[in-house]
Write a protein that holds these residues in place. Sequence first.
Motif, PDB file in Angstrom:
ATOM      1  N   ARG A 229      43.685  39.955  32.077  1.00 11.94           N
ATOM      2  CA  ARG A 229      42.927  41.093  31.556  1.00 11.94           C
ATOM      3  C   ARG A 229      41.462  41.053  31.948  1.00 11.94           C
ATOM      4  N   ASN A 230      40.983  39.867  32.287  1.00  9.19           N
ATOM      5  CA  ASN A 230      39.555  39.710  32.581  1.00  9.19           C
ATOM      6  C   ASN A 230      39.236  39.754  34.066  1.00  9.19           C
ATOM      7  N   ILE A 231      40.264  39.927  34.901  1.00  5.85           N
ATOM      8  CA  ILE A 231      40.052  39.990  36.342  1.00  5.85           C
ATOM      9  C   ILE A 231      40.595  41.307  36.884  1.00  5.85           C
ATOM     10  N   GLY A 232      39.788  41.977  37.685  1.00 11.82           N
ATOM     11  CA  GLY A 232      40.245  43.134  38.439  1.00 11.82           C
ATOM     12  C   GLY A 232      40.186  42.776  39.903  1.00 11.82           C
ATOM     13  N   SER A 233      41.161  43.231  40.675  1.00 11.89           N
ATOM     14  CA  SER A 233      41.165  42.827  42.083  1.00 11.89           C
ATOM     15  C   SER A 233      41.778  43.908  42.961  1.00 11.89           C
TER      16      SER A 233
ATOM     17  N   PRO B 251      37.330  44.702  33.493  1.00 16.15           N
ATOM     18  CA  PRO B 251      37.382  43.242  33.673  1.00 16.15           C
ATOM     19  C   PRO B 251      35.997  42.622  33.650  1.00 16.15           C
ATOM     20  N   LYS B 252      35.956  41.326  33.433  1.00 15.19           N
ATOM     21  CA  LYS B 252      34.694  40.594  33.499  1.00 15.19           C
ATOM     22  C   LYS B 252      34.386  40.171  34.939  1.00 15.19           C
ATOM     23  N   ILE B 253      35.433  40.010  35.731  1.00 14.65           N
ATOM     24  CA  ILE B 253      35.275  39.626  37.138  1.00 14.65           C
ATOM     25  C   ILE B 253      36.044  40.609  38.006  1.00 14.65           C
ATOM     26  N   LEU B 254      35.395  41.051  39.075  1.00 20.42           N
ATOM     27  CA  LEU B 254      35.994  41.991  40.014  1.00 20.42           C
ATOM     28  C   LEU B 254      36.017  41.338  41.393  1.00 20.42           C
ATOM     29  N   ILE B 255      37.199  41.249  42.005  1.00 24.85           N
ATOM     30  CA  ILE B 255      37.357  40.608  43.303  1.00 24.85           C
ATOM     31  C   ILE B 255      37.902  41.643  44.288  1.00 24.85           C
TER      32      ILE B 255
ATOM     33  N   THR C 229      30.902  40.494  36.968  1.00 25.27           N
ATOM     34  CA  THR C 229      30.666  39.640  38.121  1.00 25.27           C
ATOM     35  C   THR C 229      31.544  40.141  39.258  1.00 25.27           C
ATOM     36  N   ILE C 230      30.950  40.355  40.429  1.00 26.40           N
ATOM     37  CA  ILE C 230      31.695  40.940  41.544  1.00 26.40           C
ATOM     38  C   ILE C 230      31.657  39.998  42.744  1.00 26.40           C
ATOM     39  N   LEU C 231      32.834  39.721  43.275  1.00 23.75           N
ATOM     40  CA  LEU C 231      32.964  39.014  44.542  1.00 23.75           C
ATOM     41  C   LEU C 231      33.574  39.989  45.528  1.00 23.75           C
ATOM     42  N   LEU C 232      32.906  40.200  46.657  1.00 21.88           N
ATOM     43  CA  LEU C 232      33.457  41.121  47.645  1.00 21.88           C
ATOM     44  C   LEU C 232      33.265  40.591  49.054  1.00 21.88           C
ATOM     45  N   SER C 233      34.250  40.869  49.870  1.00 23.14           N
ATOM     46  CA  SER C 233      34.136  40.555  51.291  1.00 23.14           C
ATOM     47  C   SER C 233      34.000  41.861  52.047  1.00 23.14           C
ATOM     48  N   SER C 234      33.321  41.819  53.168  1.00 19.29           N
ATOM     49  CA  SER C 234      33.187  43.014  53.993  1.00 19.29           C
ATOM     50  C   SER C 234      32.721  42.627  55.385  1.00 19.29           C
ATOM     51  N   HIS C 235      33.212  43.378  56.379  1.00 20.28           N
ATOM     52  CA  HIS C 235      32.705  43.214  57.729  1.00 20.28           C
ATOM     53  C   HIS C 235      31.493  44.107  57.979  1.00 20.28           C
ATOM     54  N   ILE C 236      31.199  44.976  57.010  1.00 22.49           N
ATOM     55  CA  ILE C 236      30.038  45.856  57.142  1.00 22.49           C
ATOM     56  C   ILE C 236      28.853  45.137  56.500  1.00 22.49           C
ATOM     57  N   LEU C 237      28.160  44.344  57.303  1.00 17.28           N
ATOM     58  CA  LEU C 237      27.120  43.468  56.761  1.00 17.28           C
ATOM     59  C   LEU C 237      25.982  44.245  56.126  1.00 17.28           C
ATOM     60  N   SER C 238      25.692  45.432  56.645  1.00  9.41           N
ATOM     61  CA  SER C 238      24.600  46.215  56.075  1.00  9.41           C
ATOM     62  C   SER C 238      24.912  46.625  54.639  1.00  9.41           C
ATOM     63  N   GLU C 239      26.186  46.860  54.326  1.00  8.92           N
ATOM     64  CA  GLU C 239      26.560  47.228  52.967  1.00  8.92           C
ATOM     65  C   GLU C 239      26.442  46.042  52.026  1.00  8.92           C
ATOM     66  N   VAL C 240      26.860  44.869  52.479  1.00  7.41           N
ATOM     67  CA  VAL C 240      26.704  43.661  51.678  1.00  7.41           C
ATOM     68  C   VAL C 240      25.225  43.406  51.399  1.00  7.41           C
ATOM     69  N   GLU C 241      24.406  43.645  52.412  1.00  5.93           N
ATOM     70  CA  GLU C 241      22.968  43.427  52.285  1.00  5.93           C
ATOM     71  C   GLU C 241      22.349  44.333  51.225  1.00  5.93           C
ATOM     72  N   HIS C 242      22.914  45.514  51.036  1.00  5.27           N
ATOM     73  CA  HIS C 242      22.380  46.456  50.059  1.00  5.27           C
ATOM     74  C   HIS C 242      22.684  46.058  48.613  1.00  5.27           C
TER      75      HIS C 242
END
Length: 240
Positions: free
Chosen positions: A79-83, A152-156, A186-199
């Motif tokens: 219940r505390n994780i969204g993915s 959720p408390k954590i989003l992956i 708390t959000i963990l995300l991966s992306s190949h769009i580095l400019s979006e991660v940078e934002h």
Amino acid sequence: MDRKMAVNVENLIKTFNQQEVIKSCNMSVRRNSVYGFLGANGAGKTTVFKLLIGLLSPTAGRIEVLGMNSFKYREKLLRNIGSMIETPVFYEHLSCKVNLEIHLSYMGMKDGDINSVLKDVGLNVTGDKPVSQFSMGMRKRLGIARAIVHKPKILILDEPTNGLDPLGIRDMRSLFRSLADNNNMTILLSSHILSEVEHIADTIGVIADGTVVEEVDLNTIKNKYPDGLENYFFHVLRGK
């Protein structure tokens, strides 16, 4: 256990067919932050995410999510994780609203604000349209909605903006930042769009050959690499 951390990973190893794909991996993610997880294709990002949410069991090492072993207490953490990892699967003949209702029922929850979440992801005008008629971008938006509707408390999120147009990418960027800043997520995300991660990221983790080789505050990266995150990322990969 460090209560400031939402995720603690120590000496994590995952083996498939007697081959180590995750090797002595360590990771620390602060609560209520956005952690940008970067790496080349095949570096191990998706495998680490699956280990964090308990879809895979570790061969060795320790994983704590919200202070609990992620595999041993997977049901309690559910219940505390969204993915959203890899291509999301839906009930194709049903509307996005009904898909979210089913998800909440599966989670044992009755208080999810479906209409508000659909508005947040830009799907509030789809009505009874079945998911089978959704574009790739709409399906990605629905995957994000399903990941957050149970609060959720954590989003992956694994490549959450793939398939979105520039407007959709901007909308999701604002949504993720708001969830961390205003909803204590708390959000963990991966992306190949580095400019979006940078934002949107607060911290950057770089994985190479199955090992997290660096975890650095984004402001530190900006000070050292004024030309942007891309220069930092390629510098790390060349060095490792």
